[in-house]
Write a protein that holds these residues in place. Structure first.
Motif, PDB file in Angstrom:
ATOM      1  N   UNK A   1       0.994  -1.318   0.095  1.00 28.04           N
ATOM      2  CA  UNK A   1       0.140  -0.079   0.017  1.00 28.04           C
ATOM      3  C   UNK A   1       0.925   1.195   0.161  1.00 28.04           C
ATOM      4  N   UNK A   2       1.973   1.018  -0.072  1.00 24.41           N
ATOM      5  CA  UNK A   2       3.134   2.338  -0.176  1.00 24.41           C
ATOM      6  C   UNK A   2       3.068   3.106   0.992  1.00 24.41           C
ATOM      7  N   UNK A   3       2.740   2.501   1.967  1.00 26.52           N
ATOM      8  CA  UNK A   3       2.621   3.134   3.318  1.00 26.52           C
ATOM      9  C   UNK A   3       4.068   3.410   4.140  1.00 26.52           C
ATOM     10  N   UNK A   4       4.840   2.106   4.007  1.00 23.46           N
ATOM     11  CA  UNK A   4       6.404   2.195   4.599  1.00 23.46           C
ATOM     12  C   UNK A   4       7.114   1.950   3.403  1.00 23.46           C
ATOM     13  N   UNK A   5       8.369   2.231   3.704  1.00 24.72           N
ATOM     14  CA  UNK A   5       9.458   2.083   2.487  1.00 24.72           C
ATOM     15  C   UNK A   5      10.092   0.873   2.726  1.00 24.72           C
ATOM     16  N   UNK A   6      10.168   0.168   3.709  1.00 28.40           N
ATOM     17  CA  UNK A   6      10.968  -0.944   3.934  1.00 28.40           C
ATOM     18  C   UNK A   6      10.463  -1.647   5.107  1.00 28.40           C
ATOM     19  N   UNK A   7      10.818  -2.842   5.402  1.00 28.83           N
ATOM     20  CA  UNK A   7      10.567  -3.800   6.451  1.00 28.83           C
ATOM     21  C   UNK A   7      11.518  -4.649   6.888  1.00 28.83           C
ATOM     22  N   UNK A   8      11.856  -4.872   8.175  1.00 30.21           N
ATOM     23  CA  UNK A   8      12.599  -6.305   8.854  1.00 30.21           C
ATOM     24  C   UNK A   8      11.763  -6.971   9.262  1.00 30.21           C
ATOM     25  N   UNK A   9      11.631  -8.089   8.817  1.00 25.90           N
ATOM     26  CA  UNK A   9      10.837  -9.246   8.828  1.00 25.90           C
ATOM     27  C   UNK A   9      11.362 -10.667   8.535  1.00 25.90           C
ATOM     28  N   UNK A  10      10.510 -11.586   8.731  1.00 30.79           N
ATOM     29  CA  UNK A  10      11.001 -13.311   8.424  1.00 30.79           C
ATOM     30  C   UNK A  10      11.139 -13.364   7.106  1.00 30.79           C
TER      31      UNK A  10
END
Length: 298
Positions: free
Chosen positions: A137-146
């Motif tokens: 949804x373009x709400x964040x630029x990146x994520x740290x996840x599994x």
């Protein structure tokens, strides 16, 4: 059609409340409502169902939402591409992080702000599923996840580390066995764990189930801060990622014990949307992730 009105519309769809959307946009509620009404007039379609409050998007509004999100993201990426020609980037970087990887935000923030001192960073605690949805949804630029369990799709990823677990209890409670603990031994203690809506809990449930142990926690929470507070004061114990031990190192109340594991359970890494052309901000995040992946974790 003004980008400002599209931004108000997308924010309203996310917040599902006129006052909250106006606050998020930094405008008054009448200003936001007027802009959306003007957008509806331009399109000749009603986009929002409302009485005295927000009810939901109309069919036309739901059809328009992903295109509005893409238009805003494309405009933002265009600005980033032009700014990148002059050197370090500026603006806000939005990062979603699963609770299990929260200790990694320090290294990533340091790397990003060192490389791009004109940027600020906003970190959100999210589940793995929320991170993928927010990227889409373009709400964040990146994520740290599994990266391995319930693997995210349509993303570019950089592995950061492999996750292992420790058992944490308060000193003075029932003494644990010496050396590594087994999952069966951990299951004999009254536990507090993350709730089942979080992927880390689903991974732990699987590990305990494979060892013949049913995960039946006495308490659940959505953060490790809450779990540690319950361990310290409530006579409970917990299982958490080994990376958290650095944050409680030296705490005189904590008794930390490694859990016996043949191999690390899952890789955790940074992900960005797999889009072309790649937003310079996303490219900068990937570069920072590759840098810190090569460094030892203190």
């Amino acid at each position: 059609m003004q980008l400002r009105a599209l931004r108000y519309f997308v924010t309203l769809a996310r917040e599902q409340h006129f006052a909250l959307a106006a606050e998020a946009c930094g405008v008054t509620q009448p200003t936001l409502s007027s802009a959306i009404a003007s957008l509806e007039s331009q399109l000749g379609k009603r986009l929002v169902e409302r009485d005295r409050r927000f009810i939901g998007l109309t069919q036309e509004g739901r059809a328009m939402l992903p295109w509005a999100q893409q238009l805003l993201a494309a405009h933002e990426s265009m600005v980033h591409a032009v700014d990148a020609l002059d050197g370090p980037l500026h603006g806000e970087f939005r990062l979603g992080v699963i609770p299990a990887a929260a200790p990694e935000t320090g290294r990533f923030t340091e790397a990003l702000l060192h490389t791009h001192p004109g940027m600020t960073i906003s970190v959100r605690s999210q589940t793995s599923r929320e991170i993928v949805r927010s990227i889409e949804a373009f709400e964040i630029d990146a994520g740290i996840t599994y990266l391995d369990h319930e693997s995210p799709s349509s993303v570019i990823s950089v592995p950061l580390y492999a996750e292992t677990y420790v058992f944490v209890m308060a000193r003075g409670n029932k003494p644990p066995p010496t050396g590594q603990m087994s999952w069966q031994e951990a299951g004999h203690y009254p536990l507090c764990l993350l709730h089942q809506g979080m992927q880390n809990r689903r991974i732990l449930d699987g590990l305990m189930r494979d060892s013949g142990v049913a995960a039946t926690p006495r308490a659940t929470a959505d953060s490790y801060v809450a779990l540690l507070a319950m361990v310290r004061s409530g006579g409970l114990a917990t299982v958490m990622p080994e990376r958290y031990t650095g944050l409680i190192k030296g705490a005189d109340w904590a008794s930390v014990h490694p859990l016996a594991m043949e191999t690390p359970v899952s890789r955790i890494g940074l992900i960005v949307g797999d889009r072309a052309p790649l937003d310079p901000v996303a490219a900068a995040a990937l570069g920072c992730a590759r840098t810190i992946a090569e460094l030892p974790f203190d």
